[in-house]
Motif scaffolding. Structure first.
Motif, PDB file in Angstrom:
ATOM      1  N   GLY A  66       0.732  -1.177  -0.052  1.00  0.00           N
ATOM      2  CA  GLY A  66      -0.081   0.048  -0.106  1.00  0.00           C
ATOM      3  C   GLY A  66       0.588   1.318  -0.090  1.00  0.00           C
ATOM      4  N   ALA A  67       0.367   2.417   0.413  1.00  0.00           N
ATOM      5  CA  ALA A  67       1.029   3.738   0.484  1.00  0.00           C
ATOM      6  C   ALA A  67       1.666   3.767   1.591  1.00  0.00           C
ATOM      7  N   VAL A  68       3.096   3.852   1.518  1.00  0.00           N
ATOM      8  CA  VAL A  68       3.896   4.177   2.209  1.00  0.00           C
ATOM      9  C   VAL A  68       4.704   5.435   2.736  1.00  0.00           C
ATOM     10  N   GLY A  69       4.557   6.163   1.646  1.00  0.00           N
ATOM     11  CA  GLY A  69       5.054   7.509   1.796  1.00  0.00           C
ATOM     12  C   GLY A  69       6.416   7.704   1.430  1.00  0.00           C
ATOM     13  N   ILE A  70       6.879   8.825   0.980  1.00  0.00           N
ATOM     14  CA  ILE A  70       8.333   9.134   0.799  1.00  0.00           C
ATOM     15  C   ILE A  70       9.213   8.684   1.823  1.00  0.00           C
ATOM     16  N   GLY A  71      10.151   7.675   1.710  1.00  0.00           N
ATOM     17  CA  GLY A  71      11.165   7.237   2.584  1.00  0.00           C
ATOM     18  C   GLY A  71      10.697   5.974   3.098  1.00  0.00           C
ATOM     19  N   GLY A  72       9.558   5.533   2.864  1.00  0.00           N
ATOM     20  CA  GLY A  72       8.980   4.323   3.476  1.00  0.00           C
ATOM     21  C   GLY A  72       9.531   3.333   2.919  1.00  0.00           C
ATOM     22  N   GLU A  73       9.260   1.878   3.241  1.00  0.00           N
ATOM     23  CA  GLU A  73       9.892   0.736   3.023  1.00  0.00           C
ATOM     24  C   GLU A  73       8.701   0.088   1.989  1.00  0.00           C
ATOM     25  N   CYS A  74       8.972   0.209   0.604  1.00  0.00           N
ATOM     26  CA  CYS A  74       8.125  -0.191  -0.347  1.00  0.00           C
ATOM     27  C   CYS A  74       8.346  -1.952  -0.581  1.00  0.00           C
ATOM     28  N   GLU A  75       7.311  -2.744  -0.439  1.00  0.00           N
ATOM     29  CA  GLU A  75       7.349  -3.976  -0.369  1.00  0.00           C
ATOM     30  C   GLU A  75       6.844  -4.587  -1.914  1.00  0.00           C
ATOM     31  N   LYS A  76       7.449  -5.485  -2.403  1.00  0.00           N
ATOM     32  CA  LYS A  76       6.729  -6.416  -3.373  1.00  0.00           C
ATOM     33  C   LYS A  76       6.794  -7.867  -3.071  1.00  0.00           C
ATOM     34  N   GLU A  77       5.786  -8.563  -3.208  1.00  0.00           N
ATOM     35  CA  GLU A  77       5.675  -9.950  -3.094  1.00  0.00           C
ATOM     36  C   GLU A  77       7.195 -10.675  -3.940  1.00  0.00           C
ATOM     37  N   ARG A  78       7.930 -11.699  -3.584  1.00  0.00           N
ATOM     38  CA  ARG A  78       8.755 -12.132  -4.275  1.00  0.00           C
ATOM     39  C   ARG A  78       8.556 -13.504  -4.037  1.00  0.00           C
ATOM     40  N   ALA A  79       8.801 -14.230  -5.468  1.00  0.00           N
ATOM     41  CA  ALA A  79       8.792 -15.884  -5.356  1.00  0.00           C
ATOM     42  C   ALA A  79       9.769 -16.180  -6.042  1.00  0.00           C
ATOM     43  N   MET A  80      10.410 -17.522  -5.885  1.00  0.00           N
ATOM     44  CA  MET A  80      11.326 -18.279  -6.847  1.00  0.00           C
ATOM     45  C   MET A  80      10.701 -19.029  -7.994  1.00  0.00           C
ATOM     46  N   GLU A  81      10.851 -18.538  -9.058  1.00  0.00           N
ATOM     47  CA  GLU A  81      10.369 -19.275 -10.085  1.00  0.00           C
ATOM     48  C   GLU A  81      11.355 -20.206 -10.922  1.00  0.00           C
ATOM     49  N   THR A  82      10.867 -21.527 -11.155  1.00  0.00           N
ATOM     50  CA  THR A  82      11.743 -22.364 -11.573  1.00  0.00           C
ATOM     51  C   THR A  82      11.224 -23.022 -13.215  1.00  0.00           C
ATOM     52  N   LEU A  83      12.061 -22.494 -14.292  1.00  0.00           N
ATOM     53  CA  LEU A  83      11.608 -22.738 -15.540  1.00  0.00           C
ATOM     54  C   LEU A  83      12.071 -24.357 -15.829  1.00  0.00           C
ATOM     55  N   GLU A  84      11.312 -24.664 -16.991  1.00  0.00           N
ATOM     56  CA  GLU A  84      11.666 -25.991 -17.669  1.00  0.00           C
ATOM     57  C   GLU A  84      13.160 -25.963 -17.503  1.00  0.00           C
ATOM     58  N   THR A  88      16.333 -21.336 -12.008  1.00  0.00           N
ATOM     59  CA  THR A  88      15.443 -20.629 -10.922  1.00  0.00           C
ATOM     60  C   THR A  88      15.984 -19.290 -10.732  1.00  0.00           C
ATOM     61  N   HIS A  89      15.014 -18.373 -10.687  1.00  0.00           N
ATOM     62  CA  HIS A  89      15.175 -16.962 -10.561  1.00  0.00           C
ATOM     63  C   HIS A  89      13.900 -16.367  -9.885  1.00  0.00           C
ATOM     64  N   ALA A  90      14.285 -15.123  -9.277  1.00  0.00           N
ATOM     65  CA  ALA A  90      13.423 -14.438  -8.534  1.00  0.00           C
ATOM     66  C   ALA A  90      12.319 -13.532  -9.368  1.00  0.00           C
ATOM     67  N   ILE A  91      11.213 -13.580  -9.124  1.00  0.00           N
ATOM     68  CA  ILE A  91      10.025 -12.656  -9.906  1.00  0.00           C
ATOM     69  C   ILE A  91       9.348 -12.102  -8.774  1.00  0.00           C
ATOM     70  N   LEU A  92       8.774 -10.740  -9.017  1.00  0.00           N
ATOM     71  CA  LEU A  92       8.155  -9.669  -8.177  1.00  0.00           C
ATOM     72  C   LEU A  92       6.711  -9.602  -8.524  1.00  0.00           C
ATOM     73  N   ASN A  93       6.015  -9.616  -7.696  1.00  0.00           N
ATOM     74  CA  ASN A  93       4.575  -9.472  -7.720  1.00  0.00           C
ATOM     75  C   ASN A  93       3.973  -8.185  -6.962  1.00  0.00           C
ATOM     76  N   ILE A  94       3.210  -7.255  -7.517  1.00  0.00           N
ATOM     77  CA  ILE A  94       2.835  -6.228  -6.863  1.00  0.00           C
ATOM     78  C   ILE A  94       1.250  -6.285  -6.456  1.00  0.00           C
ATOM     79  N   ARG A  95       0.374  -6.573  -7.422  1.00  0.00           N
ATOM     80  CA  ARG A  95      -0.934  -7.178  -7.150  1.00  0.00           C
ATOM     81  C   ARG A  95      -1.332  -8.131  -7.966  1.00  0.00           C
ATOM     82  N   ASP A  96      -2.380  -9.032  -7.373  1.00  0.00           N
ATOM     83  CA  ASP A  96      -2.876 -10.079  -7.997  1.00  0.00           C
ATOM     84  C   ASP A  96      -4.079  -9.416  -9.043  1.00  0.00           C
ATOM     85  N   GLY A  97      -4.350  -9.884 -10.335  1.00  0.00           N
ATOM     86  CA  GLY A  97      -5.607  -9.575 -11.029  1.00  0.00           C
ATOM     87  C   GLY A  97      -5.195  -8.494 -12.024  1.00  0.00           C
TER      88      GLY A  97
END
Length: 175
Positions: A66-84, A88-97
């Motif tokens: 959500g809104a954290v304000g300037i200087g705040g800690e901005c988070e993004k969901e992170r997952a490790m994705e493994t391809l065929e 394996t590498h990290a991917i980020l997600n901000i919002r679903d849908g």
């Protein structure tokens, strides 16, 4: 990770090579499917950055917390994705849908490639048509080479603003 020239604008891009000629690529509910098979995603600790103006445009990052304000800690969901093949590498997600979380099936044509950014909700990549400013399918002739390392990184609008340099990324290996 591959450096390529955008098929329309001619700008250099760096993205993860996801689909080869003949592959079928789709995203369903934020999960990547290659040739009908879901690619494994394992949630991990969130990615955290300071909420402040970034880059030459001075845009602000989107935050999953959500809104954290300037200087705040901005988070993004992170997952490790493994391809065929086991990469394996990290991917980020901000919002679903969001729009690119559900796509049609893309058939990668002969002589072309399909690319995606690791920051999935903030990436103009092959999920978006060239007619709308996206990358679309990238022809072989536009590939420039493999990316192995980050040499320099800054969140500022000018390289000389040394206080915006992200030293923790200098010479970091790209996985």
């Amino acid at each position: 990770m591959v450096v390529f020239r955008h098929p329309v604008s001619g700008q250099d891009y760096i993205k993860r090579l996801i689909g080869l000629p003949g592959d079928k690529v789709q995203v369903k509910n934020g999960v990547l499917f290659l040739n009908g098979q879901a690619q494994e995603q394992v949630p991990t600790d969130p990615f955290v950055e300071t909420y402040d103006a970034q880059g030459s445009v001075g845009g602000f990052p989107a935050c999953s917390n959500g809104a954290v304000g300037i200087g705040g800690e901005c988070e993004k969901e992170r997952a490790m994705e493994t391809l065929e093949g086991g990469v394996t590498h990290a991917i980020l997600n901000i919002r679903d849908g969001l729009g690119a979380d559900n796509t049609p099936v893309f058939d990668v044509p002969e002589g072309h490639f399909f690319f995606m950014g690791d920051n999935r909700d903030n990436s103009i990549d092959s999920r978006f048509a060239q007619a709308g400013g996206g990358v679309g399918m990238v022809p072989f002739a536009n590939l420039l080479g493999r990316a192995d390392r980050v040499i320099f990184s800054s969140a500022g609008s000018r390289m000389l603003y040394f206080w915006t340099w992200r030293g923790d990324r200098f010479f970091k290996a790209i996985e």
